[in-house]
Motif scaffolding. Sequence first.
Motif, mmCIF file in Angstrom:
data_model
loop_
_atom_site.group_PDB
_atom_site.id
_atom_site.type_symbol
_atom_site.label_atom_id
_atom_site.label_comp_id
_atom_site.label_asym_id
_atom_site.label_seq_id
_atom_site.Cartn_x
_atom_site.Cartn_y
_atom_site.Cartn_z
ATOM 1 N N LYS A 114 -24.127 -22.961 46.624
ATOM 2 C CA LYS A 114 -23.935 -21.535 46.908
ATOM 3 C C LYS A 114 -23.328 -20.817 45.710
ATOM 4 O O LYS A 114 -23.774 -19.735 45.304
ATOM 5 N N LEU A 115 -22.298 -21.404 45.120
ATOM 6 C CA LEU A 115 -21.629 -20.785 43.981
ATOM 7 C C LEU A 115 -22.551 -20.707 42.769
ATOM 8 O O LEU A 115 -22.546 -19.717 42.036
ATOM 9 N N ASN A 116 -23.339 -21.747 42.568
ATOM 10 C CA ASN A 116 -24.263 -21.759 41.434
ATOM 11 C C ASN A 116 -25.371 -20.725 41.581
ATOM 12 O O ASN A 116 -25.691 -20.013 40.625
ATOM 13 N N THR A 117 -25.953 -20.628 42.769
ATOM 14 C CA THR A 117 -27.118 -19.755 42.949
ATOM 15 C C THR A 117 -26.735 -18.303 43.230
ATOM 16 O O THR A 117 -27.362 -17.382 42.707
ATOM 17 N N GLU A 118 -25.691 -18.084 44.038
ATOM 18 C CA GLU A 118 -25.332 -16.718 44.429
ATOM 19 C C GLU A 118 -24.341 -16.069 43.471
ATOM 20 O O GLU A 118 -24.431 -14.869 43.195
ATOM 21 N N ASN A 119 -23.377 -16.840 42.989
ATOM 22 C CA ASN A 119 -22.307 -16.278 42.166
ATOM 23 C C ASN A 119 -22.462 -16.590 40.687
ATOM 24 O O ASN A 119 -21.676 -16.113 39.875
ATOM 25 N N HIS A 120 -23.467 -17.397 40.354
ATOM 26 C CA HIS A 120 -23.737 -17.760 38.954
ATOM 27 C C HIS A 120 -22.521 -18.428 38.313
ATOM 28 O O HIS A 120 -22.166 -18.155 37.163
ATOM 29 N N ILE A 121 -21.890 -19.306 39.093
ATOM 30 C CA ILE A 121 -20.743 -20.073 38.627
ATOM 31 C C ILE A 121 -21.176 -21.521 38.422
ATOM 32 O O ILE A 121 -21.689 -22.158 39.344
ATOM 33 N N LYS A 122 -20.976 -22.038 37.231
ATOM 34 C CA LYS A 122 -21.312 -23.428 36.954
ATOM 35 C C LYS A 122 -20.194 -24.323 37.489
ATOM 36 O O LYS A 122 -19.087 -24.335 36.942
ATOM 37 N N THR A 123 -20.468 -25.022 38.553
ATOM 38 C CA THR A 123 -19.468 -25.899 39.148
ATOM 39 C C THR A 123 -20.157 -27.105 39.756
ATOM 40 O O THR A 123 -21.387 -27.188 39.776
ATOM 41 N N HIS B 115 -21.158 -7.579 44.309
ATOM 42 C CA HIS B 115 -19.985 -8.412 44.060
ATOM 43 C C HIS B 115 -20.191 -9.223 42.783
ATOM 44 O O HIS B 115 -21.263 -9.790 42.558
ATOM 45 N N TYR B 116 -19.147 -9.286 41.954
ATOM 46 C CA TYR B 116 -19.177 -10.079 40.723
ATOM 47 C C TYR B 116 -18.012 -11.073 40.746
ATOM 48 O O TYR B 116 -16.899 -10.737 41.133
ATOM 49 N N SER B 117 -18.286 -12.308 40.337
ATOM 50 C CA SER B 117 -17.270 -13.346 40.291
ATOM 51 C C SER B 117 -16.825 -13.561 38.848
ATOM 52 O O SER B 117 -17.666 -13.794 37.972
ATOM 53 N N PRO B 118 -15.515 -13.530 38.578
ATOM 54 C CA PRO B 118 -15.056 -13.707 37.192
ATOM 55 C C PRO B 118 -15.364 -15.082 36.617
ATOM 56 O O PRO B 118 -15.436 -15.241 35.398
ATOM 57 N N ALA B 119 -15.561 -16.102 37.480
ATOM 58 C CA ALA B 119 -15.872 -17.438 36.970
ATOM 59 C C ALA B 119 -17.238 -17.487 36.300
ATOM 60 O O ALA B 119 -17.555 -18.468 35.620
ATOM 61 N N HIS B 120 -18.043 -16.447 36.458
ATOM 62 C CA HIS B 120 -19.310 -16.358 35.721
ATOM 63 C C HIS B 120 -19.044 -16.048 34.250
ATOM 64 O O HIS B 120 -19.850 -16.380 33.377
ATOM 65 N N TYR B 121 -17.889 -15.417 33.975
ATOM 66 C CA TYR B 121 -17.585 -14.959 32.625
ATOM 67 C C TYR B 121 -16.512 -15.790 31.931
ATOM 68 O O TYR B 121 -16.314 -15.658 30.720
ATOM 69 N N SER B 122 -15.787 -16.619 32.679
ATOM 70 C CA SER B 122 -14.699 -17.392 32.094
ATOM 71 C C SER B 122 -14.541 -18.718 32.826
ATOM 72 O O SER B 122 -14.798 -18.808 34.032
ATOM 73 N N GLU B 123 -14.101 -19.735 32.096
ATOM 74 C CA GLU B 123 -13.812 -21.028 32.720
ATOM 75 C C GLU B 123 -12.369 -21.105 33.217
ATOM 76 O O GLU B 123 -12.008 -22.044 33.919
ATOM 77 N N ASN B 124 -11.563 -20.104 32.852
ATOM 78 C CA ASN B 124 -10.154 -20.096 33.253
ATOM 79 C C ASN B 124 -9.964 -19.406 34.607
ATOM 80 O O ASN B 124 -9.108 -18.525 34.756
#
Length: 371
Positions: free
Chosen positions: A74-83, A209-218
Amino acid sequence: MMKPAKRVESIDLSGIRKMFDMVGENSINLALGEPDFDTPPHIRQAVKDALDDGFTHYTGNMGIIELREAISQKLNTENHIKTSPESIIVTVGATGALYSSTNALIDEGDEVIIPDPGFVAYDACVKLSGGKSVRAHLKDENDFRMLPEEILEQVTPRTKAIIMNSPGNPTGGVLEKEDIKGLADIADDHDLILISDEIYEKIIYGKKHYSPAHYSENVITINGFSKTYAMTGFRVGYLAAPPELTEDILKIHQYSVTCTTSLCQKAALAALQGPQDSVKEMVGEFERRRDLVVGRLRGMGIKCNQPQGAFYVLPEIDNPEHLVEEALKKDVVLVPGTSFGKYGEGHFRISYAASYDDLELAMDVLESLNL
């Protein structure tokens, strides 16, 4: 007489819960952030099936692998967060994720920038961890956004983390893409952790909605199932953390709750993998209720920003404490803005998670007060 620890003495019980405890049998409760919708049938069925299957024992501390895989996807596809599932911990609500994160990260005397007005648990969790809250003033004229240029001015050598919340409680404010990127840049430039509470992610009106983890690893991303799927009583949330922090956060989670309830994890898995129609329907109804409440309040001459997310509105009025008291006498339960921080002064919060009919009645009561 034995005294409690100073860090416990420094915090108060939730003002929201204090108002909730005043709810009478015939009261209209606009104090609690709880959707009045039933949990969707397929999610409830998942609990029944798990119970019938005897899935009633401990799970791994981090949560069942199937659920962590679904959250990761879900995080990878919807929020573009690499986890990955190895960086995800299933927690006892989003508040459990917040508590574990702050206690794992913050040392005595560390500063944490928190939104004000903001969710009551932010300041409490920082203080319980031994840290110091630095309050970022969210202003009406900025639609209660956390502006990076103002946050940057509050960063000091003692700053350890920034807590952000979009869509926000109690304001309904939604951060713009440039706000999110700016906060992520601050985290990177100053080697800070950005704790992003995204529990209202799906409850958003005409915005993205935008997730900051898309832009930073911190970034530690916190989310859950309570609001989106009307699962408040299930107490299931999660966090996705940088790999180097996961084990330390797990220590707090492990020694405070061991693991999230097994049956509820199965319910959360069904929520992610099942139909999402109920979410769209619920958000549409929340938007209809928002328009009713904002329209009626403005018709009374009460200054009120239009929320762009969540299901709260934070109107501004002279002497809101008196309004809250008078409304309570007529069985309408509100929350004074000071429950959400010092910058909540001059405001009060309405949760429009109640039914449309109840909201109409409540607005009639407020109008009759002639305040």
